[in-house]
Design a protein around this motif. Structure first.
Motif, PDB file in Angstrom:
ATOM      1  N   ARG A  62      82.525 -27.684  45.773  1.00 44.45           N
ATOM      2  CA  ARG A  62      83.924 -28.101  45.943  1.00 44.45           C
ATOM      3  C   ARG A  62      84.438 -29.053  44.874  1.00 44.45           C
ATOM      4  NH1 ARG A  62      80.437 -30.500  48.858  1.00 44.45           N
ATOM      5  NH2 ARG A  62      80.543 -32.727  49.348  1.00 44.45           N
ATOM      6  N   ASN A  63      83.548 -29.810  44.220  1.00 39.18           N
ATOM      7  CA  ASN A  63      84.032 -30.779  43.222  1.00 39.18           C
ATOM      8  C   ASN A  63      83.730 -30.363  41.788  1.00 39.18           C
ATOM      9  OD1 ASN A  63      85.016 -32.615  45.177  1.00 39.18           O
ATOM     10  ND2 ASN A  63      82.923 -33.297  45.558  1.00 39.18           N
ATOM     11  N   GLN A  64      83.147 -29.189  41.620  1.00 39.09           N
ATOM     12  CA  GLN A  64      82.655 -28.833  40.280  1.00 39.09           C
ATOM     13  C   GLN A  64      83.769 -28.596  39.260  1.00 39.09           C
ATOM     14  OE1 GLN A  64      79.361 -29.165  39.439  1.00 39.09           O
ATOM     15  NE2 GLN A  64      79.545 -30.093  41.455  1.00 39.09           N
ATOM     16  N   ALA A  65      84.954 -28.246  39.724  1.00 38.62           N
ATOM     17  CA  ALA A  65      86.068 -28.084  38.781  1.00 38.62           C
ATOM     18  C   ALA A  65      86.299 -29.400  38.037  1.00 38.62           C
ATOM     19  CB  ALA A  65      87.331 -27.677  39.539  1.00 38.62           C
ATOM     20  N   TYR A  66      86.116 -30.522  38.747  1.00 33.35           N
ATOM     21  CA  TYR A  66      86.317 -31.834  38.123  1.00 33.35           C
ATOM     22  C   TYR A  66      85.200 -32.152  37.125  1.00 33.35           C
ATOM     23  CZ  TYR A  66      90.011 -32.791  41.457  1.00 33.35           C
ATOM     24  OH  TYR A  66      91.172 -32.741  42.172  1.00 33.35           O
ATOM     25  N   VAL A  67      83.980 -31.723  37.464  1.00 38.79           N
ATOM     26  CA  VAL A  67      82.841 -32.040  36.584  1.00 38.79           C
ATOM     27  C   VAL A  67      83.012 -31.306  35.256  1.00 38.79           C
ATOM     28  CG1 VAL A  67      80.335 -31.945  36.317  1.00 38.79           C
ATOM     29  CG2 VAL A  67      81.332 -32.450  38.553  1.00 38.79           C
ATOM     30  N   ASP A  68      83.192 -29.991  35.331  1.00 35.90           N
ATOM     31  CA  ASP A  68      83.355 -29.215  34.095  1.00 35.90           C
ATOM     32  C   ASP A  68      84.619 -29.644  33.340  1.00 35.90           C
ATOM     33  OD1 ASP A  68      81.049 -27.806  34.502  1.00 35.90           O
ATOM     34  OD2 ASP A  68      81.978 -25.820  34.425  1.00 35.90           O
ATOM     35  N   GLY A  69      85.690 -29.876  34.097  1.00 26.38           N
ATOM     36  CA  GLY A  69      86.961 -30.247  33.469  1.00 26.38           C
ATOM     37  C   GLY A  69      86.869 -31.585  32.753  1.00 26.38           C
ATOM     38  N   ALA A  70      86.169 -32.539  33.348  1.00 29.54           N
ATOM     39  CA  ALA A  70      86.061 -33.871  32.738  1.00 29.54           C
ATOM     40  C   ALA A  70      85.192 -33.820  31.481  1.00 29.54           C
ATOM     41  CB  ALA A  70      85.489 -34.863  33.739  1.00 29.54           C
ATOM     42  N   LEU A  71      84.117 -33.006  31.535  1.00 30.59           N
ATOM     43  CA  LEU A  71      83.269 -32.879  30.334  1.00 30.59           C
ATOM     44  C   LEU A  71      84.085 -32.273  29.188  1.00 30.59           C
ATOM     45  CD1 LEU A  71      79.952 -31.640  31.969  1.00 30.59           C
ATOM     46  CD2 LEU A  71      80.290 -33.808  30.781  1.00 30.59           C
ATOM     47  N   PHE A  72      84.889 -31.276  29.518  1.00 31.24           N
ATOM     48  CA  PHE A  72      85.737 -30.648  28.493  1.00 31.24           C
ATOM     49  C   PHE A  72      86.740 -31.661  27.950  1.00 31.24           C
ATOM     50  CE2 PHE A  72      89.696 -28.587  27.263  1.00 31.24           C
ATOM     51  CZ  PHE A  72      89.240 -27.740  26.272  1.00 31.24           C
ATOM     52  N   ALA A  73      87.344 -32.424  28.845  1.00 33.11           N
ATOM     53  CA  ALA A  73      88.355 -33.403  28.417  1.00 33.11           C
ATOM     54  C   ALA A  73      87.742 -34.450  27.489  1.00 33.11           C
ATOM     55  CB  ALA A  73      88.970 -34.084  29.647  1.00 33.11           C
ATOM     56  N   MET A  74      86.523 -34.874  27.819  1.00 31.07           N
ATOM     57  CA  MET A  74      85.848 -35.859  26.953  1.00 31.07           C
ATOM     58  C   MET A  74      85.654 -35.285  25.552  1.00 31.07           C
ATOM     59  SD  MET A  74      84.439 -38.939  27.073  1.00 31.07           S
ATOM     60  CE  MET A  74      85.202 -39.247  25.517  1.00 31.07           C
ATOM     61  N   CYS A  75      85.195 -34.024  25.506  1.00 32.31           N
ATOM     62  CA  CYS A  75      84.985 -33.383  24.192  1.00 32.31           C
ATOM     63  C   CYS A  75      86.311 -33.235  23.451  1.00 32.31           C
ATOM     64  CB  CYS A  75      84.309 -32.021  24.365  1.00 32.31           C
ATOM     65  SG  CYS A  75      82.584 -32.196  24.785  1.00 32.31           S
ATOM     66  N   LEU A  76      87.365 -32.984  24.206  1.00 35.12           N
ATOM     67  CA  LEU A  76      88.681 -32.836  23.570  1.00 35.12           C
ATOM     68  C   LEU A  76      89.128 -34.170  22.940  1.00 35.12           C
ATOM     69  CD1 LEU A  76      90.927 -30.830  23.017  1.00 35.12           C
ATOM     70  CD2 LEU A  76      91.917 -31.370  25.258  1.00 35.12           C
ATOM     71  N   MET A  77      88.818 -35.264  23.615  1.00 35.96           N
ATOM     72  CA  MET A  77      89.178 -36.579  23.042  1.00 35.96           C
ATOM     73  C   MET A  77      88.354 -36.862  21.786  1.00 35.96           C
ATOM     74  SD  MET A  77      89.998 -39.006  26.267  1.00 35.96           S
ATOM     75  CE  MET A  77      88.864 -38.382  27.487  1.00 35.96           C
ATOM     76  N   PHE A  78      87.080 -36.485  21.811  1.00 32.51           N
ATOM     77  CA  PHE A  78      86.271 -36.654  20.592  1.00 32.51           C
ATOM     78  C   PHE A  78      86.808 -35.754  19.474  1.00 32.51           C
ATOM     79  CE2 PHE A  78      82.527 -38.179  23.293  1.00 32.51           C
ATOM     80  CZ  PHE A  78      82.697 -39.494  22.903  1.00 32.51           C
ATOM     81  N   ALA A  79      87.214 -34.552  19.852  1.00 35.06           N
ATOM     82  CA  ALA A  79      87.760 -33.631  18.844  1.00 35.06           C
ATOM     83  C   ALA A  79      89.022 -34.232  18.218  1.00 35.06           C
ATOM     84  CB  ALA A  79      88.056 -32.273  19.473  1.00 35.06           C
ATOM     85  N   CYS A  80      89.866 -34.839  19.036  1.00 39.51           N
ATOM     86  CA  CYS A  80      91.084 -35.501  18.516  1.00 39.51           C
ATOM     87  C   CYS A  80      90.683 -36.572  17.513  1.00 39.51           C
ATOM     88  CB  CYS A  80      91.878 -36.139  19.651  1.00 39.51           C
ATOM     89  SG  CYS A  80      92.747 -34.964  20.697  1.00 39.51           S
ATOM     90  N   ARG A  81      89.672 -37.369  17.887  1.00 41.08           N
ATOM     91  CA  ARG A  81      89.252 -38.450  16.980  1.00 41.08           C
ATOM     92  C   ARG A  81      88.741 -37.864  15.659  1.00 41.08           C
ATOM     93  NH1 ARG A  81      89.027 -41.155  13.657  1.00 41.08           N
ATOM     94  NH2 ARG A  81      88.266 -43.274  13.327  1.00 41.08           N
ATOM     95  N   SER A  82      87.992 -36.767  15.758  1.00 45.33           N
ATOM     96  CA  SER A  82      87.441 -36.169  14.541  1.00 45.33           C
ATOM     97  C   SER A  82      88.546 -35.591  13.656  1.00 45.33           C
ATOM     98  CB  SER A  82      86.399 -35.098  14.882  1.00 45.33           C
ATOM     99  OG  SER A  82      87.051 -33.914  15.269  1.00 45.33           O
ATOM    100  N   MET A  83      89.685 -35.257  14.263  1.00 46.80           N
ATOM    101  CA  MET A  83      90.821 -34.747  13.478  1.00 46.80           C
ATOM    102  C   MET A  83      91.644 -35.900  12.892  1.00 46.80           C
ATOM    103  SD  MET A  83      90.605 -31.381  13.920  1.00 46.80           S
ATOM    104  CE  MET A  83      92.160 -30.567  13.584  1.00 46.80           C
ATOM    105  N   GLY A  84      91.265 -37.132  13.250  1.00 45.47           N
ATOM    106  CA  GLY A  84      92.010 -38.295  12.752  1.00 45.47           C
ATOM    107  C   GLY A  84      93.230 -38.637  13.601  1.00 45.47           C
ATOM    108  N   TRP A  85      93.303 -38.077  14.807  1.00 43.51           N
ATOM    109  CA  TRP A  85      94.429 -38.367  15.696  1.00 43.51           C
ATOM    110  C   TRP A  85      94.045 -39.462  16.682  1.00 43.51           C
ATOM    111  CZ3 TRP A  85      94.359 -32.605  17.529  1.00 43.51           C
ATOM    112  CH2 TRP A  85      94.689 -31.779  16.444  1.00 43.51           C
ATOM    113  N   GLY A  86      95.054 -40.130  17.189  1.00 45.11           N
ATOM    114  CA  GLY A  86      94.846 -41.036  18.305  1.00 45.11           C
ATOM    115  C   GLY A  86      95.002 -40.233  19.583  1.00 45.11           C
ATOM    116  N   ALA A  87      94.308 -40.668  20.633  1.00 47.56           N
ATOM    117  CA  ALA A  87      94.430 -39.981  21.927  1.00 47.56           C
ATOM    118  C   ALA A  87      94.267 -40.988  23.043  1.00 47.56           C
ATOM    119  CB  ALA A  87      93.373 -38.876  22.051  1.00 47.56           C
ATOM    120  N   CYS A  88      94.997 -40.764  24.118  1.00 52.08           N
ATOM    121  CA  CYS A  88      94.863 -41.649  25.283  1.00 52.08           C
ATOM    122  C   CYS A  88      94.773 -40.809  26.551  1.00 52.08           C
ATOM    123  CB  CYS A  88      96.054 -42.606  25.376  1.00 52.08           C
ATOM    124  SG  CYS A  88      95.875 -43.779  26.745  1.00 52.08           S
ATOM    125  N   PRO A  89      93.637 -40.906  27.266  1.00 52.99           N
ATOM    126  CA  PRO A  89      93.537 -40.180  28.532  1.00 52.99           C
ATOM    127  C   PRO A  89      94.519 -40.762  29.539  1.00 52.99           C
ATOM    128  CG  PRO A  89      91.655 -41.680  28.276  1.00 52.99           C
ATOM    129  CD  PRO A  89      92.451 -41.762  27.009  1.00 52.99           C
TER     130      PRO A  89
END
Ligand code: FMN
Length: 318
Positions: free
Chosen positions: A234-261
């Motif tokens: 029942r909660n796994q959508a949040y687990v996978d989604g949060a891991l993806f979101a974390m990677c997306l924030m790192f990807a933003c940083r690697s592109m030289g962008w600022g990001a705020c969750p």
């Protein structure tokens, strides 16, 4: 047929047990240790002060009530539990006073804070880890994974200029390296660049006050519910989604962008309103928003947000 029915019953009974567990241990529960509750409450309120100071143009004398709350709550808090809330509060209050001194503002509240800080100097020696810290994009892109992780911070001083679509897709493709259960890849990401729509979505989210007008690029990360079945998932959508979101924030940083969750700690009514405003299908669970964009300047200022010593959060079991 029987197994399907037992799944349905299981979903309801697990939802009930989730509710009971939450009631027993949530931050308002009288059954939870007082110091633990105070720890989180003080950090949450002190963060609003450091966050306010990290905005490009903080409002003079903002957050009077929060400041009084933090001073009172910290006076009653036992720092033997963890000194982190004290560091964060005192550092934020010290930075608040310094910011107003620089702006040439005087007010009885500032004198009150200065006197309060003096009473703490003997109890918790400086430097206090709190307030804001300088942050640079000059070292981009970070060369190693350690550098990337250490150099990510929530950036609230963004340029509203839309980022080209192909670069956004590049960042999303990088974030897709996130692991997911059985490689299901249930995460979805919705990208917005229309200013009116972004403001509508941010107003529903509510946590970007003070910098919402500077947001010209917005992700809403979601997760397809149909990837999951049965009470245990029942909660796994949040687990996978949060891991993806974390990677997306790192990807933003690697592109030289600022990001705020931006949290989506919301009820069903608001979730539905966000889905409607964002054109997001009903079968997707909303995980979080991420405001992103070029930073206003390579040298900026971020909320300090000090981390607890690792020993405070780790339990090394025999
Ligand atoms: C799930 C989540 C939701 C958040 N929501 C907000 C928000 O609504 N507004 C905001 O300004 N920051 C938000 N933040 C950012 C946190 O305040 C920030 O991550 C924390 O203070 C640690 O600082 P750092 O990201 O700079 O390391 C959120 C962070 C997470 C992980």
């Amino acid at each position: 047929m029987f197994s399907k029915l037992s799944k349905v019953v299981g979903i309801f009974s697990e939802a009930l047990r989730d509710a009971l567990l939450f009631l027993r241990f949530n931050s308002y529960s009288p059954f939870v240790d007082k110091s633990k509750r105070a720890f989180y409450k003080i950090i949450i309120e002190a963060h609003t002060i450091e966050k306010g100071l990290s905005l490009p143009a903080p409002k003079l004398l903002f957050g009077r009530d929060k400041i009084r709350f933090v001073m009172n709550a910290l006076s009653r808090y036992d720092i033997a539990h963890s000194p982190v809330p004290a560091h964060m509060s005192l550092g934020a209050l010290e930075a608040y006073v310094a910011f107003h001194a620089q702006a040439g503002t005087s007010d009885p509240l500032l004198d009150e804070i200065a006197t309060y800080l003096k009473t703490w100097e003997a109890k918790l020696p400086k430097p206090w880890m709190g307030g804001t810290r300088d942050y640079t994009f000059d070292t981009q892109p970070p060369g190693t994974l350690q550098q990337l992780i250490a150099s990510r911070s929530s950036i609230r001083a963004l340029r509203p200029t839309p980022i080209p679509g192909e670069q956004i897709v590049e960042a999303i493709a990088l974030a897709q390296q996130a692991p997911s259960q059985c490689n299901r890849q249930s995460s979805r990401v919705h990208v917005y660049q229309d200013p009116a729509r972004i403001q509508e979505l941010l107003a529903l989210q509510g946590g970007s006050r003070g910098f919402a007008p500077s947001v010209g690029n917005l992700f809403v990360v979601s997760s397809e519910i149909c990837a999951w079945g049965g009470p245990g998932q029942r909660n796994q959508a949040y687990v996978d989604g949060a891991l993806f979101a974390m990677c997306l924030m790192f990807a933003c940083r690697s592109m030289g962008w600022g990001a705020c969750p931006l949290n989506l700690a919301i009820d069903h009514k608001t979730e539905t309103a966000i889905r409607r405003a964002g054109g997001i299908p009903a079968g997707e669970r909303l995980i979080m928003m991420i405001a992103f964009g070029e930073p206003i300047a390579p040298q900026t200022r971020v909320a300090f947000s000090p981390r607890r010593p690792a020993a405070e959060i780790a339990t090394l079991h025999a």
